[in-house]
Design an enzyme around this catalytic site. Structure first.
Site, PDB file in Angstrom:
ATOM      1  N   THR A 193      17.012 -24.115   3.413  1.00 24.52           N
ATOM      2  CA  THR A 193      16.248 -23.178   3.237  1.00 24.52           C
ATOM      3  C   THR A 193      14.788 -23.566   3.700  1.00 24.52           C
ATOM      4  O   THR A 193      14.467 -24.652   3.399  1.00 24.52           O
ATOM      5  CB  THR A 193      16.154 -22.806   1.966  1.00 24.52           C
ATOM      6  OG1 THR A 193      15.364 -21.534   1.418  1.00 24.52           O
ATOM      7  CG2 THR A 193      16.146 -23.633   0.888  1.00 24.52           C
ATOM      8  N   TYR A 196      15.588 -24.583  -7.794  1.00 22.00           N
ATOM      9  CA  TYR A 196      16.402 -24.253  -6.716  1.00 22.00           C
ATOM     10  C   TYR A 196      15.938 -24.859  -5.623  1.00 22.00           C
ATOM     11  O   TYR A 196      16.751 -25.752  -4.714  1.00 22.00           O
ATOM     12  CB  TYR A 196      16.544 -22.749  -6.203  1.00 22.00           C
ATOM     13  CG  TYR A 196      17.035 -22.481  -5.175  1.00 22.00           C
ATOM     14  CD1 TYR A 196      18.371 -22.655  -4.704  1.00 22.00           C
ATOM     15  CD2 TYR A 196      16.182 -21.767  -4.086  1.00 22.00           C
ATOM     16  CE1 TYR A 196      18.898 -22.484  -3.206  1.00 22.00           C
ATOM     17  CE2 TYR A 196      16.673 -21.620  -2.818  1.00 22.00           C
ATOM     18  CZ  TYR A 196      18.088 -21.687  -2.361  1.00 22.00           C
ATOM     19  OH  TYR A 196      18.620 -21.466  -1.260  1.00 22.00           O
ATOM     20  N   LYS A 214      17.576 -28.259  -3.078  1.00 18.81           N
ATOM     21  CA  LYS A 214      18.024 -28.079  -1.761  1.00 18.81           C
ATOM     22  C   LYS A 214      17.177 -29.048  -0.867  1.00 18.81           C
ATOM     23  O   LYS A 214      17.750 -29.733  -0.097  1.00 18.81           O
ATOM     24  CB  LYS A 214      17.422 -26.640  -1.282  1.00 18.81           C
ATOM     25  CG  LYS A 214      18.451 -25.547  -1.671  1.00 18.81           C
ATOM     26  CD  LYS A 214      20.010 -25.586  -1.275  1.00 18.81           C
ATOM     27  CE  LYS A 214      20.161 -25.365   0.119  1.00 18.81           C
ATOM     28  NZ  LYS A 214      21.467 -25.520   0.487  1.00 18.81           N
TER      29      LYS A 214
HETATM   30  P1  NAD Z   1      25.732 -17.116  -2.363  1.00 15.85           P
HETATM   31  O1  NAD Z   1      24.818 -17.530  -3.541  1.00 15.85           O
HETATM   32  O2  NAD Z   1      25.628 -15.731  -1.905  1.00 15.85           O
HETATM   33  O3  NAD Z   1      26.983 -17.954  -2.082  1.00 15.85           O
HETATM   34  C1  NAD Z   1      27.290 -19.150  -2.549  1.00 15.85           C
HETATM   35  C2  NAD Z   1      28.791 -19.609  -2.591  1.00 15.85           C
HETATM   36  O4  NAD Z   1      28.810 -20.958  -2.935  1.00 15.85           O
HETATM   37  C3  NAD Z   1      29.557 -18.977  -3.568  1.00 15.85           C
HETATM   38  O5  NAD Z   1      30.833 -18.259  -2.704  1.00 15.85           O
HETATM   39  C4  NAD Z   1      29.791 -19.677  -4.431  1.00 15.85           C
HETATM   40  O6  NAD Z   1      31.129 -19.502  -5.222  1.00 15.85           O
HETATM   41  C5  NAD Z   1      30.103 -20.887  -3.866  1.00 15.85           C
HETATM   42  N1  NAD Z   1      29.584 -22.237  -4.704  1.00 15.85           N
HETATM   43  C6  NAD Z   1      28.678 -22.283  -5.750  1.00 15.85           C
HETATM   44  N2  NAD Z   1      28.964 -23.427  -6.195  1.00 15.85           N
HETATM   45  C7  NAD Z   1      29.933 -24.264  -5.604  1.00 15.85           C
HETATM   46  C8  NAD Z   1      30.746 -25.430  -5.744  1.00 15.85           C
HETATM   47  N3  NAD Z   1      30.167 -26.291  -6.732  1.00 15.85           N
HETATM   48  N4  NAD Z   1      31.519 -25.633  -4.885  1.00 15.85           N
HETATM   49  C9  NAD Z   1      31.971 -24.661  -3.909  1.00 15.85           C
HETATM   50  N5  NAD Z   1      31.516 -23.671  -3.875  1.00 15.85           N
HETATM   51  C10 NAD Z   1      30.438 -23.292  -4.443  1.00 15.85           C
HETATM   52  O7  NAD Z   1      24.532 -18.026  -1.259  1.00 15.85           O
HETATM   53  P2  NAD Z   1      24.046 -17.500   0.008  1.00 15.85           P
HETATM   54  O8  NAD Z   1      22.788 -16.673  -0.024  1.00 15.85           O
HETATM   55  O9  NAD Z   1      25.241 -17.263   0.915  1.00 15.85           O
HETATM   56  O10 NAD Z   1      23.482 -18.989   0.650  1.00 15.85           O
HETATM   57  C11 NAD Z   1      24.305 -19.834   1.162  1.00 15.85           C
HETATM   58  C12 NAD Z   1      23.495 -21.044   1.733  1.00 15.85           C
HETATM   59  O11 NAD Z   1      22.384 -20.638   2.619  1.00 15.85           O
HETATM   60  C13 NAD Z   1      22.735 -21.720   0.696  1.00 15.85           C
HETATM   61  O12 NAD Z   1      23.004 -23.163   0.883  1.00 15.85           O
HETATM   62  C14 NAD Z   1      21.548 -21.388   0.603  1.00 15.85           C
HETATM   63  O13 NAD Z   1      20.565 -22.460   0.150  1.00 15.85           O
HETATM   64  C15 NAD Z   1      21.317 -21.155   2.084  1.00 15.85           C
HETATM   65  N6  NAD Z   1      20.031 -20.061   2.529  1.00 15.85           N
HETATM   66  C16 NAD Z   1      20.390 -18.768   2.004  1.00 15.85           C
HETATM   67  C17 NAD Z   1      19.365 -17.891   2.541  1.00 15.85           C
HETATM   68  C18 NAD Z   1      19.448 -16.524   1.789  1.00 15.85           C
HETATM   69  O14 NAD Z   1      18.361 -15.806   2.164  1.00 15.85           O
HETATM   70  N7  NAD Z   1      20.305 -16.196   1.191  1.00 15.85           N
HETATM   71  C19 NAD Z   1      18.321 -18.308   3.262  1.00 15.85           C
HETATM   72  C20 NAD Z   1      18.271 -19.699   3.979  1.00 15.85           C
HETATM   73  C21 NAD Z   1      19.252 -20.457   3.320  1.00 15.85           C
HETATM   74  O1  DAU Z   2      13.600 -17.893   1.975  1.00 17.28           O
HETATM   75  C1  DAU Z   2      15.166 -18.163   1.866  1.00 17.28           C
HETATM   76  C2  DAU Z   2      15.519 -17.950   0.370  1.00 17.28           C
HETATM   77  O2  DAU Z   2      15.630 -16.427   0.223  1.00 17.28           O
HETATM   78  C3  DAU Z   2      16.755 -18.790   0.057  1.00 17.28           C
HETATM   79  O3  DAU Z   2      16.841 -19.961   0.189  1.00 17.28           O
HETATM   80  C4  DAU Z   2      17.503 -18.160  -1.332  1.00 17.28           C
HETATM   81  O4  DAU Z   2      18.943 -18.433  -1.550  1.00 17.28           O
HETATM   82  C5  DAU Z   2      17.391 -16.613  -1.330  1.00 17.28           C
HETATM   83  O5  DAU Z   2      17.850 -16.078  -2.410  1.00 17.28           O
HETATM   84  C6  DAU Z   2      16.040 -16.019  -0.943  1.00 17.28           C
HETATM   85  O6  DAU Z   2      15.016 -16.489  -2.043  1.00 17.28           O
HETATM   86  P1  DAU Z   2      14.134 -15.410  -2.817  1.00 17.28           P
HETATM   87  O7  DAU Z   2      13.621 -16.074  -3.999  1.00 17.28           O
HETATM   88  O8  DAU Z   2      12.894 -15.214  -1.474  1.00 17.28           O
HETATM   89  O9  DAU Z   2      14.908 -14.229  -2.566  1.00 17.28           O
HETATM   90  P2  DAU Z   2      15.176 -12.977  -3.703  1.00 17.28           P
HETATM   91  O10 DAU Z   2      16.171 -11.883  -3.142  1.00 17.28           O
HETATM   92  O11 DAU Z   2      15.451 -13.572  -4.832  1.00 17.28           O
HETATM   93  O12 DAU Z   2      13.688 -12.172  -3.716  1.00 17.28           O
HETATM   94  C7  DAU Z   2      12.985 -11.996  -2.646  1.00 17.28           C
HETATM   95  C8  DAU Z   2      11.848 -11.591  -3.041  1.00 17.28           C
HETATM   96  O13 DAU Z   2      11.636 -10.187  -3.903  1.00 17.28           O
HETATM   97  C9  DAU Z   2      10.912 -12.517  -4.073  1.00 17.28           C
HETATM   98  O14 DAU Z   2       9.577 -12.565  -3.715  1.00 17.28           O
HETATM   99  C10 DAU Z   2      11.072 -12.090  -5.209  1.00 17.28           C
HETATM  100  C11 DAU Z   2      11.235 -10.374  -5.136  1.00 17.28           C
HETATM  101  N1  DAU Z   2      12.011  -9.686  -6.072  1.00 17.28           N
HETATM  102  C12 DAU Z   2      13.309 -10.122  -6.220  1.00 17.28           C
HETATM  103  C13 DAU Z   2      14.203  -9.420  -7.249  1.00 17.28           C
HETATM  104  C14 DAU Z   2      15.453  -9.761  -7.327  1.00 17.28           C
HETATM  105  C15 DAU Z   2      11.479  -8.625  -6.475  1.00 17.28           C
HETATM  106  O15 DAU Z   2      10.255  -8.290  -6.397  1.00 17.28           O
HETATM  107  N2  DAU Z   2      12.229  -7.875  -7.360  1.00 17.28           N
HETATM  108  C16 DAU Z   2      13.474  -8.064  -7.613  1.00 17.28           C
HETATM  109  O16 DAU Z   2      14.311  -7.381  -8.485  1.00 17.28           O
END
Ligand code: NAD
Ligand code: DAU
Length: 330
Positions: free
Chosen positions: A119, A146, A150
């Protein structure tokens, strides 16, 4: 090509599995997923080329037996939600650090190609209103449990490359949006609140900026790195999609037929990162990647339609998620 995709029942991993089966007829996929609250078996496609194994990435024996049977590991599995990490960091340390360690050790033993999905949050945050962006040379400065776990996992990958010659790459992506995202996250939370007749919740003043990218653009970049990335390198993934949270909420409200100010302010997230922004020049220039989803508003409209059409996918998680937010005062 046999791919082991960890976290393939989560948001980005499941979209990666779907895209891979669609784009690559030569690929078969094993999903290793613990099916935590964030995993959903309904996200994994029913396909003869996809197998789901329920298990923990921190389970050394299981990980060893799976990694040895595959040509590459794409590691998505993580505890991924900042708010949860502020409530209880324990599973973040276990999965993001110990889990990554076990996968790295297995990949080293069996000489398997490894891609680590990370991330932009490892770099901390940027001031508002400046042209600064994160680059692969930005120093690590994570803010939350978190992002610090990472960051630690990224540093282990770098060390395993240097010390053991592991063939590994790392990608650091900005905020993803699209289908199959858990309703705890910002955009799906607001869409499903509105479907339920509840006002969207904005943390603090909502001036925080996120650099939004469609999940398929992220996953196409992961494929470009898998195929053309240089071992030991870090690639930043972003699509120049900076928008502040207040504007995102106003747009969702408008697209769903509500007044743009029909939301409520709730308590801010402690230590809330102000702004993320990615400079993806290296990915674009070296690997020829470019995003296909240029229009965030159109992407949001499609995402809203997906949540409207797929209520059975998210409904079971909604109540539990909102009860958690109630307890956290957000
Ligand atoms: P998510 O929370 O939707 O999914 C995570 C998955 O990992 C789930 O299916 C969960 O069951 C599984 N998991 C958790 N612990 C586990 C374990 N111990 N063993 C096996 N499986 C396990 O997350 P996401 O948003 O899909 O993110 C996926 C990856 O991408 C993460 O590494 C996150 O840091 C990275 N990432 C996310 C974003 C974002 O915007 N969501 C952005 C950049 C990077
Ligand atoms: O930048 C990449 C990251 O983006 C990933 O590594 C994380 O896994 C992913 O969850 C995301 O992190 P954020 O903390 O930015 O995402 P989130 O969706 O939790 O929140 C986005 C923004 O919105 C953040 O500034 C907090 C705000 N927020 C979030 C929630 C859930 C609100 O204002 N209201 C809400 O209800």
């Amino acid at each position: 090509m046999r791919l082991l995709v960890t976290g393939g029942a989560g948001f980005i991993g499941a979209n990666f599995v779907r895209l891979s089966l669609e784009m690559r007829p030569e690929v078969s996929v094993t999903v290793l997923d613990l099916l935590t609250y964030a995993g959903n078996t309904a996200s994994v496609p029913q396909d003869p080329r996809a197998t789901l194994v329920k298990g923990d990435v921190a389970d050394a024996e299981l990980v060893d037996s799976l990694v040895r049977e595959h040509d590459a590991v794409v590691h998505f599995a993580a505890e991924s939600h900042n708010d949860n990490s502020l409530d209880d960091p324990t599973p973040f340390v276990q999965t993001n650090l110990i889990g990554t360690f076990q996968l790295l050790e297995a990949a080293r033993r069996h000489g398997v190609r490894f891609h680590h999905v990370s991330t932009d949050e490892v770099y901390g945050d940027l001031p508002l209103g400046t042209p600064d962006k994160f680059t692969p040379d930005t120093p690590y400065n994570p803010s939350s449990p978190y992002s610090s776990t990472k960051a630690g996992s990224d540093l282990m990958v770098r060390a395993w490359v240097r010390s053991f010659g592991l063939e590994a790459t790392i990608s650091n992506c900005s905020n993803n949006y699209g289908p199959f995202q858990h309703v705890e996250k910002f955009i799906p939370r607001q869409i499903t609140n509105l479907i339920d007749g509840v006002k969207p919740k904005l943390y603090g003043a909502g001036l925080n900026v996120r650099d939004w990218i469609h999940v398929d653009d992220h996953n196409r970049a992961v494929w470009a790195i898998l195929e053309k990335g240089r071992a030991g390198e870090t690639y930043l993934i972003g699509a120049d999609g900076e928008v502040d949270n207040k504007t995102v909420i106003e747009t969702v409200l408008e697209l769903m037929g509500h007044a743009p100010d029909d939301y409520e302010h709730v308590a801010d997230r402690p230590g809330h990162d102000l702004r993320y922004a990615i400079d993806a020049t290296k990915l674009r220039d070296e690997l020829g990647w470019a995003p296909l989803y240029g229009d965030f508003r159109a992407g949001l409209a499609a995402t809203i339609a997906w949540y409207r059409d797929n209520e059975p996918w998210w409904r079971a998680q909604k109540l539990e998620t909102e009860l958690k937010y109630q307890r956290l005062g957000r």
